[in-house]
Design a protein around this motif. Structure first.
Motif, PDB file in Angstrom:
ATOM      1  N   SER A 804       0.925  -1.194   0.113  1.00  0.00           N
ATOM      2  CA  SER A 804      -0.053  -0.029   0.014  1.00  0.00           C
ATOM      3  C   SER A 804       0.914   1.365  -0.030  1.00  0.00           C
ATOM      4  CB  SER A 804      -0.875   0.058   1.204  1.00  0.00           C
ATOM      5  OG  SER A 804      -1.637  -1.188   1.231  1.00  0.00           O
ATOM      6  N   GLN A 805       0.302   2.391  -0.723  1.00  0.00           N
ATOM      7  CA  GLN A 805       1.161   3.521  -0.562  1.00  0.00           C
ATOM      8  C   GLN A 805       1.073   4.303   0.632  1.00  0.00           C
ATOM      9  OE1 GLN A 805      -0.174   6.395  -3.333  1.00  0.00           O
ATOM     10  NE2 GLN A 805       1.729   7.208  -3.776  1.00  0.00           N
ATOM     11  N   VAL A 806       1.988   4.684   1.442  1.00  0.00           N
ATOM     12  CA  VAL A 806       1.894   5.284   2.537  1.00  0.00           C
ATOM     13  C   VAL A 806       2.398   6.826   2.310  1.00  0.00           C
ATOM     14  CG1 VAL A 806       2.350   3.153   3.889  1.00  0.00           C
ATOM     15  CG2 VAL A 806       4.256   4.440   2.946  1.00  0.00           C
ATOM     16  N   SER A 807       3.020   7.271   1.394  1.00  0.00           N
ATOM     17  CA  SER A 807       3.257   8.742   1.210  1.00  0.00           C
ATOM     18  C   SER A 807       3.620   8.929  -0.412  1.00  0.00           C
ATOM     19  CB  SER A 807       4.568   8.920   1.921  1.00  0.00           C
ATOM     20  OG  SER A 807       5.614   8.213   1.412  1.00  0.00           O
ATOM     21  N   GLY A 808       3.737  10.049  -0.689  1.00  0.00           N
ATOM     22  CA  GLY A 808       3.634  10.427  -2.132  1.00  0.00           C
ATOM     23  C   GLY A 808       2.335  10.686  -2.587  1.00  0.00           C
ATOM     24  N   ASN A 809       2.579  10.765  -3.948  1.00  0.00           N
ATOM     25  CA  ASN A 809       1.293  11.248  -4.875  1.00  0.00           C
ATOM     26  C   ASN A 809       0.921  10.236  -5.900  1.00  0.00           C
ATOM     27  OD1 ASN A 809      -0.770  12.538  -6.506  1.00  0.00           O
ATOM     28  ND2 ASN A 809      -0.086  14.327  -6.113  1.00  0.00           N
ATOM     29  N   TYR A 810      -0.205   9.667  -5.907  1.00  0.00           N
ATOM     30  CA  TYR A 810      -0.587   8.482  -7.015  1.00  0.00           C
ATOM     31  C   TYR A 810      -0.494   9.036  -8.092  1.00  0.00           C
ATOM     32  CZ  TYR A 810      -3.421   5.464  -9.649  1.00  0.00           C
ATOM     33  OH  TYR A 810      -3.990   4.898 -10.825  1.00  0.00           O
ATOM     34  N   SER A 811      -1.003  10.217  -8.568  1.00  0.00           N
ATOM     35  CA  SER A 811      -1.092  11.021  -9.956  1.00  0.00           C
ATOM     36  C   SER A 811       0.099  11.210 -10.420  1.00  0.00           C
ATOM     37  CB  SER A 811      -1.836  12.060  -9.700  1.00  0.00           C
ATOM     38  OG  SER A 811      -1.400  13.019  -9.137  1.00  0.00           O
ATOM     39  N   THR A 812       1.294  11.599  -9.475  1.00  0.00           N
ATOM     40  CA  THR A 812       2.627  11.853 -10.351  1.00  0.00           C
ATOM     41  C   THR A 812       3.471  10.433 -10.292  1.00  0.00           C
ATOM     42  OG1 THR A 812       3.388  12.218  -7.813  1.00  0.00           O
ATOM     43  CG2 THR A 812       2.421  13.925  -9.154  1.00  0.00           C
ATOM     44  N   GLY A 813       3.147   9.412  -9.635  1.00  0.00           N
ATOM     45  CA  GLY A 813       3.917   8.078  -9.928  1.00  0.00           C
ATOM     46  C   GLY A 813       4.913   7.979  -9.105  1.00  0.00           C
ATOM     47  N   ILE A 814       5.073   9.038  -7.997  1.00  0.00           N
ATOM     48  CA  ILE A 814       5.871   8.998  -7.143  1.00  0.00           C
ATOM     49  C   ILE A 814       5.637   8.478  -5.584  1.00  0.00           C
ATOM     50  CG2 ILE A 814       8.183  10.277  -5.989  1.00  0.00           C
ATOM     51  CD1 ILE A 814       8.275  11.755  -8.473  1.00  0.00           C
ATOM     52  N   GLY A 815       6.124   7.707  -5.109  1.00  0.00           N
ATOM     53  CA  GLY A 815       5.841   7.315  -3.434  1.00  0.00           C
ATOM     54  C   GLY A 815       6.386   6.296  -2.979  1.00  0.00           C
ATOM     55  N   ASN A 816       6.068   6.087  -1.488  1.00  0.00           N
ATOM     56  CA  ASN A 816       6.800   5.142  -0.648  1.00  0.00           C
ATOM     57  C   ASN A 816       5.388   3.920  -0.565  1.00  0.00           C
ATOM     58  OD1 ASN A 816       9.194   6.264  -0.469  1.00  0.00           O
ATOM     59  ND2 ASN A 816       8.593   7.663   1.028  1.00  0.00           N
ATOM     60  N   TYR A 817       5.917   2.745  -0.922  1.00  0.00           N
ATOM     61  CA  TYR A 817       4.803   1.721  -0.510  1.00  0.00           C
ATOM     62  C   TYR A 817       5.469   0.602   0.547  1.00  0.00           C
ATOM     63  CZ  TYR A 817       2.415   3.018  -4.541  1.00  0.00           C
ATOM     64  OH  TYR A 817       1.550   3.737  -5.528  1.00  0.00           O
ATOM     65  N   SER A 818       4.418   0.296   1.313  1.00  0.00           N
ATOM     66  CA  SER A 818       4.810  -0.583   2.589  1.00  0.00           C
ATOM     67  C   SER A 818       4.017  -1.795   2.708  1.00  0.00           C
ATOM     68  CB  SER A 818       4.554   0.335   3.585  1.00  0.00           C
ATOM     69  OG  SER A 818       5.270  -0.405   4.736  1.00  0.00           O
ATOM     70  N   THR A 819       4.359  -2.747   3.110  1.00  0.00           N
ATOM     71  CA  THR A 819       3.590  -3.886   3.841  1.00  0.00           C
ATOM     72  C   THR A 819       3.963  -4.359   5.141  1.00  0.00           C
ATOM     73  OG1 THR A 819       2.542  -6.019   3.051  1.00  0.00           O
ATOM     74  CG2 THR A 819       4.802  -5.506   2.438  1.00  0.00           C
ATOM     75  N   GLU A 820       2.836  -4.750   5.889  1.00  0.00           N
ATOM     76  CA  GLU A 820       3.361  -5.264   7.152  1.00  0.00           C
ATOM     77  C   GLU A 820       3.353  -7.051   7.029  1.00  0.00           C
ATOM     78  OE1 GLU A 820       2.050  -3.857  11.438  1.00  0.00           O
ATOM     79  OE2 GLU A 820       0.391  -5.472  10.618  1.00  0.00           O
ATOM     80  N   PHE A 821       4.621  -7.392   7.182  1.00  0.00           N
ATOM     81  CA  PHE A 821       4.950  -8.939   6.750  1.00  0.00           C
ATOM     82  C   PHE A 821       5.031  -9.625   8.242  1.00  0.00           C
ATOM     83  CE2 PHE A 821       7.696 -12.438   5.310  1.00  0.00           C
ATOM     84  CZ  PHE A 821       6.845 -12.780   4.588  1.00  0.00           C
ATOM     85  N   SER A 822       4.054 -10.608   8.456  1.00  0.00           N
ATOM     86  CA  SER A 822       4.149 -11.373   9.543  1.00  0.00           C
ATOM     87  C   SER A 822       5.244 -12.698   9.514  1.00  0.00           C
ATOM     88  CB  SER A 822       2.741 -11.740  10.104  1.00  0.00           C
ATOM     89  OG  SER A 822       2.865 -12.811  11.126  1.00  0.00           O
ATOM     90  N   ILE A 823       6.295 -12.731  10.177  1.00  0.00           N
ATOM     91  CA  ILE A 823       7.122 -13.974  10.031  1.00  0.00           C
ATOM     92  C   ILE A 823       6.959 -14.762  11.119  1.00  0.00           C
ATOM     93  CG2 ILE A 823       9.533 -14.653   9.588  1.00  0.00           C
ATOM     94  CD1 ILE A 823      10.064 -11.529   8.979  1.00  0.00           C
ATOM     95  N   SER A 824       6.721 -16.191  10.603  1.00  0.00           N
ATOM     96  CA  SER A 824       6.288 -17.358  11.587  1.00  0.00           C
ATOM     97  C   SER A 824       7.527 -18.244  11.590  1.00  0.00           C
ATOM     98  CB  SER A 824       5.026 -17.657  11.397  1.00  0.00           C
ATOM     99  OG  SER A 824       4.547 -18.216  10.324  1.00  0.00           O
TER     100      SER A 824
END
Length: 891
Positions: A804-824
């Protein structure tokens, strides 16, 4: 991650673990200090190397290679050796390097380019970054030209195209005024070579005038395509080819009328720069040399001149012709029907006659206009009849009337008093038209008289009538002449002739042995009816005249006429079909069917059935603007005629957008917006406003509202005025504000720019079992549609999670994307990413194009809990043992 007590027992035993915590912190700080010092110093000997190959895997020698630290911007330049290898020691960077720095290696040679990235690893003395280069240069255009601007000449397109490798094909796309969309044509290499050569193509005659649009497109051997902007060229008329003459359908003899002479090229376009002298000719016999006058065109005439005060005098169909003075092949002709004027004089036929006493002699009283044309009465005319002989009598009494609408009247005159040696006159008089006379000679009834007998009394024009000439006594019996007698033949028709053995004769001879003599009568003009023929042998006159009618012959020609030369598209107008026989008489096309066709593909073919009249009138309509030819043909007969009319566009009904098949996202493009009527004709005089809209939410770049002018001629090129962004397609709408009419066209948008991404894997030196957050920096010129993370513990079977995009701007194509990953699970975790902008997909890998790998260990918190529990248990056991010893108990 800090220590978190789980319950009250953890809090009570903090003293037991404090020494362990202090020892751990000291060890951690010493380890961190050691690692930071190692990375910051930039130990010498760390190399970036790799092979530079093309798409087929062939090594590229002497390629220029730049190695850039993406964090510091430091660059080292080198070149490949004979086997396509390069090597750079990045310890030479002024700013040094750190483990985890992203390195961008780029290679370029002869218009080919490529790049790849890698990371500085925490172990080893270097990283390998291989590069694949490919052709990145598109063909370039030079010296664009379009030769020829006439409707009747070849149009030649030429362009010079160069490329770093070779051009595989060049096309020209053109849109002529008569076309609805661009048409491609392959161009031919004329000189040079496929890397730098001159290309050309030619199209045949354009035929119509107006703006022609065109652009060039080229492809090289690497499938790189480039195209020029849309250009335009004004197509002018061709060379003078013929004249068109526009006349009224009919005129009255002697009355002045106007005629228009237009100069046309061979496609019917008006030639506006004609400047030659022309001569006007006519078939009217009132002009002895057949010429009415002459005129020298000037440039200011614009290829059209009106001749006023034209007069014709001879009744019947007459031709008017325009002919260039020094070039007889440059001509044009049109027919006009000359109608006789009102009565101005009277003629008595015959005007000189010999009659036998007691026998009535027929006379025809004919009305003429002032130009000697037989004409019809415009009112009732009463004539008084008189004779110089006291014994002469008239069959109609002393008066005779020619009623309104009639052209003549017949009466009989007889006299009982012979006067063989002298003549007398009979007179017809009217107070308005005056008088006319006929000379009469009366011979004795004792003598013989002549009789002329036709084999039929009604004959088509051009068909011969057999005449039998005999001498009759007073009782009607045959009589022979006493001596050989010459007989003179006469007719009331100006065009009638007498024939024997196919020779024209005016005199016949009769001998005493002849019972009768024979000849033929031939007349080609039907409007001379009734026709009167007679004979004269100088001694005897026939006591009766042969009177018969000449009708028109079969139809051999037709003429198609319109009242005007210009009409509006889609509106009905009248056309007239005139039928003529071979002699030019108006003829009746009995039982004929006419097929009506036109060059207008939108118009319907039509059949017109003859109604039994020489002139058939019917309605017709044309729908395509410009010169259109209408043809009419008699079904099952080789009889036809045609005319060319100028069709003007109707009122505005729709818009049309013309552009290339696709556009590049974020790049300017052009389009042509045309104003059309309901029949797809360009509305040349449109002067309203057009505004543009788009559902591209980037947002789209559109031109401001535009007001059309006369110079646009209903079609305007908006050059490089549009930019669309969002793939795969968006709608472009043009609206005519004044009429609230719009058109929406779907535009295909191509995005050729691939997204890029950066993953700082150095931020995860070791992953403990817990929920981890992976961050990815993503870049694109337009937008990012989807970012995914793929992970695996066996490097064989990968699972996927959306980021998911957590910062930046969708329409400009620049941003930071993140996912919370559970490690077991502990072990080696393999990770790579996939980035899509809707048109292009890029996979993000670690060093050497391999997935990132992390070592998943037990969580420090869990280990700390185990240690605390162990210490507590040990402390309890120790306390029990000591207590037992002190009390003398066995443990």
């Amino acid at each position: 991650m800090g220590y978190k007590p789980r319950n009250i027992y953890d809090i009570l035993n903090l003293k037991a673990i404090i020494p362990l915590i202090i020892i751990s912190l000291i060890f951690s700080s010493q380890y961190a200090f050691f690692m930071d010092a190692a990375e910051g110093a930039g130990f010498p000997g760390y190399t970036i190397s790799g092979l530079v190959r093309n798409n087929e895997g062939v090594a590229i020698k002497n390629a220029s290679v730049s190695v850039e630290n993406m964090r510091t911007g430091d660059i080292e330049i080198t070149a490949t050796d004979m086997i396509g290898r390069y090597i750079v020691d990045i310890s030479n960077y002024p700013s040094g390097y750190l483990v985890g720095d992203m390195i961008l290696s780029s290679a370029f040679k002869n218009g080919f380019g490529g790049n790849n990235t890698g990371l500085v690893l925490s172990s080893g003395s270097g990283s390998i970054i291989n590069i694949t280069i490919e052709d990145v240069l598109v063909p370039e255009f030079h010296d664009l030209d379009c030769i020829g601007d006439r409707s009747d000449e070849l149009i030649i397109f030429s362009v010079n195209v160069s490329d770093n490798i070779e051009v595989t094909g060049v096309d020209v796309f053109y849109l002529t005024p008569s076309m609805s969309d661009f048409s491609p044509m392959a161009m031919v290499l004329n000189s040079g070579n496929s890397s730098n050569g001159a290309w050309s193509a030619q199209i045949p005659d354009v035929e119509v005038t107006g703006l022609m649009y065109y652009y060039f497109s080229a492809m090289d051997s690497s499938s790189n395509i480039n195209a020029t902007s849309i250009m335009s060229k004004e197509i002018l008329h061709g060379n003078s080819h013929s004249f068109s003459i526009f006349l009224p359908a009919s005129t009255v003899a002697g009355e002045e009328f106007s005629m228009i002479v237009n100069v046309l090229d061979k496609y019917g376009n008006q030639v506006t720069d004609y400047s030659q002298e022309i001569v006007l000719k006519t078939t009217d016999p009132y002009y002895p040399d057949g010429e009415i006058g002459s005129y020298t065109f000037s440039i200011s005439d614009n290829g059209s001149h009106v001749f006023d005060l034209v007069q014709l005098f001879k009744a019947g169909p007459q031709w008017l012709e325009a002919e260039e003075k020094d070039n007889a092949s440059m001509n044009g002709a049109s027919m006009i029907l000359v109608i006789s004027s009102i009565p101005d004089a009277i003629v008595l036929v015959p005007d000189n006659s010999t009659i036998t006493a007691g026998d009535p002699q027929p006379y025809v009283l004919i009305l003429h206009d002032e130009y000697a044309n037989p004409t019809f009465a415009n009112m009732d005319y009463e004539f008084s009849l008189s004779s110089e002989s006291a014994t002469g009598t008239f069959s109609s009494g002393s008066t005779i009337t020619i009623s309104s609408g009639e052209a003549q009247a017949i009466f009989y005159y007889s006299d009982t008093t012979a006067s063989p040696s002298s003549t007398m006159s009979i007179t017809a008089y009217n107070s308005i038209l005056g008088s006319c006379n006929a000379s009469i000679r009366v011979i004795s009834s004792n003598g013989s008289h002549w009789a002329i007998t036709p084999d039929h009394y009604t004959s088509p024009a051009g068909e011969m009538i057999l005449l039998t000439i005999q001498l009759i006594d007073q009782f009607g019996n045959q009589a022979n002449v006493n001596t050989t007698t010459d007989i003179q033949l006469m007719t009331s028709s100006e065009t009638g002739i007498f024939l024997t053995n196919d020779s024209v004769v005016r005199t016949l001879s009769i001998t005493p042995e002849d019972d009768a003599i024979y000849c033929y009568y031939l007349d080609n003009v039907s409007h001379n009816a009734p026709t009167v023929i007679r004979m004269n042998n100088g001694t005897f006159y026939g006591d009766g005249l042969s009177i018969f009618n000449i009708s028109s012959a079969i139809v051999t020609d037709i003429q198609l006429k319109a009242e005007f030369d210009t009409y509006i598209a889609g509106q009905d107008f009248d056309l007239s079909i005139y039928a003529f026989d071979i002699f030019g008489n108006l003829a009746t096309p009995s039982g004929y069917t006419f097929m009506v066709m036109s060059t207008d593909e939108q118009a319907l073919n039509k059949t017109v059935s003859s109604t039994g009249t020489p002139i058939e009138v019917f309605e017709y309509a044309l729908f395509t603007s410009g010169p259109q030819k209408i043809s009419v043909k008699v079904l099952d007969e080789d009889i036809s005629s045609n005319i060319t009319l100028n069709i003007l566009s109707n009122v505005m009904d729709k818009l049309k957008i013309s552009t290339m098949g696709h556009v590049d996202a974020g790049e300017p493009f052009s389009c042509v917006v045309s104003i059309l009527d309901g029949f797809d004709n360009t509305v040349m005089n449109y002067s309203g406003d057009v505004e543009f809209f788009s559902d591209d939410t980037y947002p789209a770049v559109l031109p401001p509202p535009y007001t059309y002018s006369v110079q646009d001629k209903g079609s305007h090129l908006f050059k490089d005025s549009f930019i669309l962004y969002i793939t795969p397609s968006k709608n472009l709408t043009a609206m005519a504000l004044n009429e609230n009419i719009s058109i929406t066209q779907e535009i295909t948008i191509l995005d050729n720019s691939r997204p890029s991404a950066f993953f700082d894997h150095g931020a995860y030196p070791e992953i403990n079992m817990d929920k981890m957050i992976f961050n990815l920096q993503v870049f694109d010129n337009i937008q990012i549609e989807e970012v995914k993370m793929y992970y695996s513990f066996d490097d064989l079977t990968y699972s996927c999670v959306n980021m998911s995009q957590v910062s930046g701007n969708y329409s400009t194509g620049i941003g930071n994307y993140s996912t919370e990953f559970s490690i077991s699970t502990t072990g080696d975790l393999h990770v790579y990413f996939s980035v899509s902008d809707g048109s292009n997909i890029v996979d993000v890998y670690g060093p050497q194009d391999m997935p990132y790998m992390f070592n998943v260990a037990h969580d420090d918190y869990e280990l700390l809990v185990y240690i605390i529990v162990f210490v507590l248990l040990a402390s309890i056991i120790a306390s029990v043992v000591i207590f037992s010893i002190q009390k003398g108990l066995k443990p």
